[in-house]
Design an enzyme around this catalytic site. Structure first.
Site, PDB file in Angstrom:
ATOM      1  N   ASP A  23       0.827  -1.215   0.000  1.00 26.69           N
ATOM      2  CA  ASP A  23       0.000   0.000   0.000  1.00 26.69           C
ATOM      3  C   ASP A  23       0.858   1.261   0.000  1.00 26.69           C
ATOM      4  OD1 ASP A  23      -2.358   1.399  -0.035  1.00 26.69           O
ATOM      5  OD2 ASP A  23      -2.675   1.305   2.131  1.00 26.69           O
ATOM      6  N   ASN A  71     -10.928  -2.603  -5.445  1.00 25.30           N
ATOM      7  CA  ASN A  71     -10.139  -1.642  -6.226  1.00 25.30           C
ATOM      8  C   ASN A  71     -10.783  -1.295  -7.577  1.00 25.30           C
ATOM      9  OD1 ASN A  71      -6.942  -2.876  -4.981  1.00 25.30           O
ATOM     10  ND2 ASN A  71      -8.112  -1.092  -4.310  1.00 25.30           N
TER      11      ASN A  71
HETATM   12  C1  IPE Z   1      -5.347  -2.751  -0.111  1.00 24.68           C
HETATM   13  O1  IPE Z   1      -5.040  -1.423  -0.298  1.00 24.68           O
HETATM   14  C2  IPE Z   1      -5.387  -3.466  -1.425  1.00 24.68           C
HETATM   15  C3  IPE Z   1      -4.100  -3.668  -2.094  1.00 24.68           C
HETATM   16  C4  IPE Z   1      -2.928  -3.336  -1.618  1.00 24.68           C
HETATM   17  C5  IPE Z   1      -4.158  -4.309  -3.387  1.00 24.68           C
HETATM   18  P1  IPE Z   1      -6.168  -0.295  -0.470  1.00 24.68           P
HETATM   19  O2  IPE Z   1      -5.458   0.980  -0.660  1.00 24.68           O
HETATM   20  O3  IPE Z   1      -7.112  -0.700  -1.542  1.00 24.68           O
HETATM   21  O4  IPE Z   1      -6.933  -0.353   0.927  1.00 24.68           O
HETATM   22  P2  IPE Z   1      -7.715   0.779   1.714  1.00 24.68           P
HETATM   23  O5  IPE Z   1      -8.706   1.356   0.746  1.00 24.68           O
HETATM   24  O6  IPE Z   1      -6.707   1.776   2.158  1.00 24.68           O
HETATM   25  O7  IPE Z   1      -8.326   0.074   2.870  1.00 24.68           O
HETATM   26  C1  IPE Z   2      -1.507   0.272  -3.390  1.00 27.19           C
HETATM   27  O1  IPE Z   2      -1.330   1.639  -3.418  1.00 27.19           O
HETATM   28  C2  IPE Z   2      -1.846  -0.292  -4.752  1.00 27.19           C
HETATM   29  C3  IPE Z   2      -3.183  -0.838  -4.845  1.00 27.19           C
HETATM   30  C4  IPE Z   2      -4.101  -0.764  -3.929  1.00 27.19           C
HETATM   31  C5  IPE Z   2      -3.528  -1.508  -6.069  1.00 27.19           C
HETATM   32  P1  IPE Z   2      -2.544   2.657  -3.424  1.00 27.19           P
HETATM   33  O2  IPE Z   2      -2.900   2.942  -4.841  1.00 27.19           O
HETATM   34  O3  IPE Z   2      -3.652   2.186  -2.583  1.00 27.19           O
HETATM   35  O4  IPE Z   2      -1.859   3.921  -2.807  1.00 27.19           O
HETATM   36  P2  IPE Z   2      -2.481   4.914  -1.729  1.00 27.19           P
HETATM   37  O5  IPE Z   2      -2.917   4.075  -0.562  1.00 27.19           O
HETATM   38  O6  IPE Z   2      -3.627   5.606  -2.369  1.00 27.19           O
HETATM   39  O7  IPE Z   2      -1.356   5.827  -1.377  1.00 27.19           O
HETATM   40 MG    MG Z   3      -4.073   2.378  -0.592  1.00 25.97          MG
END
Ligand code: IPE
Ligand code: IPE
Ligand code: MG
Length: 249
Positions: A23, A71
């Site tokens: 993340d 997602n």
């Molecule tokens: C969790 O991260 C999913 C992945 C890393 C693929 P998210 O960014 O989607 O989770 P939330 O929305 O912060 O809970």
């Molecule tokens: C993790 O990074 C990747 C996925 C969830 C696919 P994010 O895209 O959630 O990055 P933040 O949490 O918005 O910084």
């Molecule tokens: Mg995230």
């Protein structure tokens, strides 16, 4: 004789299965004035380095959360970019490097109508090519949700007509996406968030959780080693009284 090497890691107690919630890609990019998608590109580099580190440490199973069932809610362009990064970078360009390193690639997640056919094809090709490899299993959680996995297991159990009195933990386990995958010993979440976000809900019942402020694109094998050191300082009790003196009444 002790198994602890100068790096502070006890190589006799390496976690067998490490899973990561990757993340912070978006924040990493925004902090640099870049588009969020650049964070996903950099995140793929981080994943490759972490996988190399897992292999060096002797971790047998390394699992990464690449795309959740939630997602899809993101803007279409970001979803499309994420699919490209996973299918074109990881499952095509990196695939051959991982194959040479003896890594088996497999997947957990739903294969529903939302997953484009070309992505399914890349997934199947990567899995077939690397199937005989035994150095490490890299499991990519793609279109994965822990609740969806449990729902899918329940559906399969009902469809098989298994009577309620014969259903136990092992029945559910046998119907998970990859029944042979052991439960994770260690789950790492980057980017300073303290939540599980629907990752491996059944499997992480007794996993050790390590949270780090590092944003995923900055994550390197040294951070993985830090998390393993932290893991080795924990006392896993599984509901027992504990092995440490302070746990004895
Ligand atoms: C969790 O991260 C999913 C992945 C890393 C693929 P998210 O960014 O989607 O989770 P939330 O929305 O912060 O809970
Ligand atoms: C993790 O990074 C990747 C996925 C969830 C696919 P994010 O895209 O959630 O990055 P933040 O949490 O918005 O910084
Ligand atoms: Mg995230």
């Amino acid at each position: 004789m002790t198994g602890v090497r100068p790096d502070g890691i006890d190589y006799r107690r390496i976690p067998r299965h490490v899973a990561c919630v990757m993340d912070g890609n978006g924040r990493w990019a925004t902090n640099r004035g870049l588009a969020r998608t650049e964070g996903h590109r950099a995140g793929e580099e981080a994943l490759f380095d972490a996988a190399c580190g897992a292999l060096e440490l002797g971790i047998s199973y390394f699992t990464v959360y690449a795309f959740s069932t939630e997602n899809w809610r993101r803007p279409h362009e970001e979803v499309r970019f994420l699919l490209d990064v996973i299918a074109d970078q990881l499952l095509t360009r990196r695939r051959d490097d991982l194959h040479r390193m003896g890594v088996r690639i497999q997947f957990i997640g739903r294969r529903d109508w939302r997953v484009p056919r070309w992505v399914v094809r890349r997934m199947d090709e990567a899995a077939a090519l690397t199937a005989p490899n035994r150095e490490m299993t890299l499991t990519v959680a793609f279109n994965y949700g822990g609740r969806a996995e449990i729902v899918d297991a329940v559906k399969a159990i009902v469809e098989e007509g298994i009577p309620a009195r014969r259903i136990d933990d092992r029945t559910v386990r046998r119907h998970l996406y990859q029944p042979e995958l052991p439960d994770p010993d260690l789950v790492i979440r980057t980017s300073g968030e303290f939540r599980v976000s629907n990752f491996l809900l059944w499997e992480l019942a007794y996993s050790e959780l390590v949270f780090t402020d590092v944003l995923w694109p900055d994550f390197r094998r040294s951070h993985l080693a830090d998390a393993v050191r932290e893991y080795q300082s924990r006392d896993r009790r599984y509901g027992n009284a504990g092995s440490r003196r302070d746990a004895i009444p």
